[in-house]
Scaffold this motif. Sequence first.
Motif, PDB file in Angstrom:
ATOM      1  N   GLU A 284      30.885  11.696  72.968  1.00  0.00           N
ATOM      2  CA  GLU A 284      31.575  11.398  71.708  1.00  0.00           C
ATOM      3  C   GLU A 284      31.088  12.306  70.573  1.00  0.00           C
ATOM      4  O   GLU A 284      31.866  12.801  69.775  1.00  0.00           O
ATOM      5  N   GLU A 285      29.753  12.454  70.515  1.00  0.00           N
ATOM      6  CA  GLU A 285      29.170  13.294  69.452  1.00  0.00           C
ATOM      7  C   GLU A 285      29.577  14.752  69.651  1.00  0.00           C
ATOM      8  O   GLU A 285      29.866  15.465  68.696  1.00  0.00           O
ATOM      9  N   ARG A 286      29.593  15.160  70.909  1.00  0.00           N
ATOM     10  CA  ARG A 286      29.967  16.539  71.235  1.00  0.00           C
ATOM     11  C   ARG A 286      31.409  16.801  70.814  1.00  0.00           C
ATOM     12  O   ARG A 286      31.731  17.826  70.228  1.00  0.00           O
ATOM     13  N   ARG A 287      32.270  15.836  71.134  1.00  0.00           N
ATOM     14  CA  ARG A 287      33.686  15.969  70.781  1.00  0.00           C
ATOM     15  C   ARG A 287      33.841  16.032  69.256  1.00  0.00           C
ATOM     16  O   ARG A 287      34.571  16.870  68.724  1.00  0.00           O
ATOM     17  N   ALA A 288      33.128  15.138  68.546  1.00  0.00           N
ATOM     18  CA  ALA A 288      33.225  15.102  67.084  1.00  0.00           C
ATOM     19  C   ALA A 288      32.772  16.428  66.480  1.00  0.00           C
ATOM     20  O   ALA A 288      33.354  16.915  65.506  1.00  0.00           O
ATOM     21  N   GLN A 289      31.745  17.007  67.092  1.00  0.00           N
ATOM     22  CA  GLN A 289      31.224  18.292  66.607  1.00  0.00           C
ATOM     23  C   GLN A 289      32.274  19.403  66.774  1.00  0.00           C
ATOM     24  O   GLN A 289      32.443  20.246  65.899  1.00  0.00           O
TER      25      GLN A 289
ATOM     26  N   ALA B  16      43.812  16.109  66.982  1.00  0.00           N
ATOM     27  CA  ALA B  16      42.480  15.592  66.641  1.00  0.00           C
ATOM     28  C   ALA B  16      41.992  16.192  65.319  1.00  0.00           C
ATOM     29  O   ALA B  16      41.416  15.489  64.478  1.00  0.00           O
TER      30      ALA B  16
ATOM     31  N   VAL C  21      35.559  18.908  66.935  1.00  0.00           N
ATOM     32  CA  VAL C  21      36.642  18.641  65.979  1.00  0.00           C
ATOM     33  C   VAL C  21      36.238  19.153  64.593  1.00  0.00           C
ATOM     34  O   VAL C  21      37.033  19.793  63.892  1.00  0.00           O
ATOM     35  N   ALA C  22      34.984  18.895  64.216  1.00  0.00           N
ATOM     36  CA  ALA C  22      34.508  19.337  62.901  1.00  0.00           C
ATOM     37  C   ALA C  22      34.584  20.852  62.771  1.00  0.00           C
ATOM     38  O   ALA C  22      34.938  21.382  61.712  1.00  0.00           O
TER      39      ALA C  22
ATOM     40  N   TYR D  33      38.206  17.625  76.830  1.00  0.00           N
ATOM     41  CA  TYR D  33      38.205  16.769  75.644  1.00  0.00           C
ATOM     42  C   TYR D  33      39.599  16.584  75.040  1.00  0.00           C
ATOM     43  O   TYR D  33      39.941  15.512  74.555  1.00  0.00           O
TER      44      TYR D  33
ATOM     45  N   THR E 280      41.483  14.134  61.740  1.00  0.00           N
ATOM     46  CA  THR E 280      40.165  14.104  61.096  1.00  0.00           C
ATOM     47  C   THR E 280      40.230  14.655  59.672  1.00  0.00           C
ATOM     48  O   THR E 280      39.655  14.077  58.747  1.00  0.00           O
TER      49      THR E 280
END
Lengths: 198, 198
Positions: A9-14, A60, A16-17, A50, A64
């Motif tokens: 999850e953190e990897r995916r969020a990173q 995504a 996306v960011a 992802y 965001t």
Amino acid sequence: MAAARLDPEERRAQLVALGVASLVDHPLEALTIERLSAQAGVSRALLFHYFGSKQGLHHAVVLTARDAMLHASEPRATLEPLARLRDTLSRLVAFVRDHRGTFYSLVRGAASADAVVRELVDEARVIHAERAIAVFVELGHPDTALLRIALRSWVAFAEEMLVDGALSTDLPGDELVELLVRSAQAVVASLEAGVASA
Amino acid sequence: MAAARLDPEERRAQLVALGVASLVDHPLEALTIERLSAQAGVSRALLFHYFGSKQGLHHAVVLTARDAMLHASEPRATLEPLARLRDTLSRLVAFVRDHRGTFYSLVRGAASADAVVRELVDEARVIHAERAIAVFVELGHPDTALLRIALRSWVAFAEEMLVDGALSTDLPGDELVELLVRSAQAVVASLEAGVASA
């Protein structure tokens, strides 16, 4: 490596960011699996895992970026209606100027060929309009179909002013905010002048 | 047959007119070579000859619909500025209500996946904005970058009002026109209040 310690999850969020950050300089269409793969130093296979596709990545990233904009301009419930509108718009102008390309991509996302992107952007417009409607209804204006149409239209006005006025001029932020507040008031007053003269 | 007597230019214009008429009930995306072929009783080969592709057909149809809208709302040079704005908007509201789906397709064409359609629609916005700018400059307002940005933004406002207010409500046309005129005046006044208070 630090990356190895992140859960999925953190990897995916990173990732996306990183995609959201790319909007500052590049339009959404330029964001591809290949480019993000090179930039993030992760395999294309992981990105496909992802996001499924370039479209999935775009959805995504737009979701965001949009939620960041809505969060940054979240109304403060403790403020009086007009002060709340002014405060919301001040934070929106600051967001637009801090994330120039991002806001541009969000507004122009309404012209995206991708139906999901258009819908995500349109939902933000509805939320902006509901915030403005709440202000004027609290101020005592009747919650009519025409008030809703006029304030939804005012959101289209405000978006253009934010893209052109905030990004292409050095007009001070507080003047831009005052202009937007006064235009919303003027639009609402126009409706009632109409009723009064009818 | 009457059709045999038409020269190629007239025949093409007739086919474009049929395409424009289809916008009243169907979105632009629904307009295909196949459907127009069946509807006009001409071969698909002839349509490909005239338009090259579905995209070519869409460009011809949007160009013609757009120019019909601009022509229908052409400013009358003999009128005083505000009367001219009111007159132009009255004819625009009448056009929108007479050709409901057509105007909707034109406004939503800004969200088309087709870059040429977007450009054709955007040119109409620029022309609408120039007409409004001319009115306020003739009334003595300085022709500043901010006036131009504000009136371009007002065009976005007016489009939403025309789509939602003219098409989804039974608001009388003259009230809608007054609302649009007053909103343009209010936006321009907002700019000057800003300068005055600065």
